[in-house]
Design a protein around this motif. Structure first.
Motif, PDB file in Angstrom:
ATOM      1  N   ASP A   1       0.859  -1.189   0.000  1.00 54.17           N
ATOM      2  CA  ASP A   1       0.000   0.000   0.000  1.00 54.17           C
ATOM      3  C   ASP A   1       0.888   1.230   0.000  1.00 54.17           C
ATOM      4  N   SER A   2       0.847   1.989  -1.076  1.00 50.99           N
ATOM      5  CA  SER A   2       1.694   3.174  -1.192  1.00 50.99           C
ATOM      6  C   SER A   2       1.149   4.358  -0.403  1.00 50.99           C
ATOM      7  N   GLY A   3      -0.094   4.251   0.050  1.00 51.21           N
ATOM      8  CA  GLY A   3      -0.691   5.345   0.799  1.00 51.21           C
ATOM      9  C   GLY A   3      -1.324   6.414  -0.070  1.00 51.21           C
ATOM     10  N   GLN A   4      -1.319   6.199  -1.361  1.00 53.19           N
ATOM     11  CA  GLN A   4      -1.943   7.165  -2.270  1.00 53.19           C
ATOM     12  C   GLN A   4      -2.517   6.416  -3.484  1.00 53.19           C
TER      13      GLN A   4
ATOM     14  N   GLU B   1      -3.113   4.882  -7.012  1.00 49.86           N
ATOM     15  CA  GLU B   1      -2.204   4.491  -8.082  1.00 49.86           C
ATOM     16  C   GLU B   1      -3.013   4.056  -9.296  1.00 49.86           C
TER      17      GLU B   1
ATOM     18  N   ASN C   1      -6.857   3.028  -4.500  1.00 52.32           N
ATOM     19  CA  ASN C   1      -6.243   3.533  -3.284  1.00 52.32           C
ATOM     20  C   ASN C   1      -6.259   2.418  -2.244  1.00 52.32           C
ATOM     21  N   GLY C   2      -5.164   1.692  -2.157  1.00 54.81           N
ATOM     22  CA  GLY C   2      -5.107   0.574  -1.235  1.00 54.81           C
ATOM     23  C   GLY C   2      -4.020  -0.399  -1.661  1.00 54.81           C
ATOM     24  N   PRO C   3      -3.949  -1.545  -1.000  1.00 53.74           N
ATOM     25  CA  PRO C   3      -2.910  -2.509  -1.352  1.00 53.74           C
ATOM     26  C   PRO C   3      -3.028  -2.971  -2.797  1.00 53.74           C
TER      27      PRO C   3
END
Length: 262
Positions: free
Chosen positions: A12-15, A17, A255-257
């Motif tokens: 999860d990049s936190g933003q 994608e 937005n999530g894993p």
């Protein structure tokens, strides 16, 4: 070594994608086996929504195995990567008899769409036995021939809600098969690329006129293999809208894993 779909590594990049061709969204994925009435074991994968709320189910029949078709044909693979998370639609993919993929090789040999009737029946029965809701047959190219020839016959007729067809060539399926669908009254959606190699929209309209409830949708600029994210997105939007009974425009970001497929 058999590929384990539970082995994807999610980050999860936190933003948000962008969802790309190799993007894998969260789902419960498992390798499965189907068992046919004529004694074969077929290999496949089932991708389910993580929360267990199954709003619909796709039973997929892949393109011609003698021309590179298999359960990982790209539209189906991307459907399994995206739809459980984005729509709550479960995706059942499998290799028909004699077909290979990283999942393995299904028993038997290619039978020109004849013995494959047992394969379709086994997939439908598996979906019923697992309690998968709102089951739809989804065929692509050769897979549409199997759907048209056998999907409107018992037992699949009673086990599924209707059919969605990608690039139907209408080579093996004949007027009698179309008449069975007409008599069934069940919905049929045919997505026909403008530049298809085998059957283009105008001719498809004429052929499917035998099935009053059939809807033929021409895909401007499209080709038989649905290459290009633009066309994959269109296919998945049309499929999801049909299964869920409402207009669906799938998001292009997540937005999530997310994991990345090889």
């Amino acid at each position: 070594m058999t590929f384990d779909p539970a082995s994807y590594q999610f980050v999860d990049s936190g933003q948000p994608e962008e969802i790309r061709a190799s993007s894998v969204l969260p789902a419960h994925r498992e390798n499965i086996e189907l068992h046919t009435e004529d004694g074969l074991t077929l290999l496949g994968e089932l991708a389910l929504p993580e929360d267990g709320n199954i709003r619909g189910t796709l039973i997929t029949l892949h393109p011609l195995p003698t021309h590179g078709g298999f359960m990982d044909s790209h539209v189906y693979r991307k459907a399994s990567f995206r739809l459980p998370a984005l729509t709550g639609i479960a995706v059942l993919r499998f290799n028909t008899r004699g077909t290979s993929s990283p999942r393995g090789t299904s028993q038997g040999e290619f039978e020109e769409g004849v013995g494959e009737r047992f394969d379709l029946v086994a997939a439908c029965q598996f979906a019923v036995d697992r309690g998968l809701a709102n089951r739809w047959l989804l065929g692509w190219s050769f897979g549409t021939e199997l759907v048209l020839k056998y999907g409107a016959l018992s037992p699949a007729l009673e086990q599924t809600e209707g059919a969605i067809l990608l690039s139907p060539p209408l080579k093996r399926a004949d007027q009698t098969d179309l008449d069975h669908w007409a008599a069934s009254g069940k919905p049929v959606l045919a997505l026909v690329p403008e530049f298809d190699d085998y059957l283009q929209p105008e001719a498809a309209q004429q052929r499917f006129a035998r099935v009053p409830q059939a809807e033929v949708v021409g895909i401007d600029g499209g080709k038989h293999l649905w290459v290009g994210e633009k066309y994959v997105q269109r296919a998945l939007n049309e499929i999801s809208s049909t299964v869920l009974g409402q207009p669906i425009e799938l998001p292009t970001d997540w937005n999530g894993p997310m994991a990345k497929a090889q």
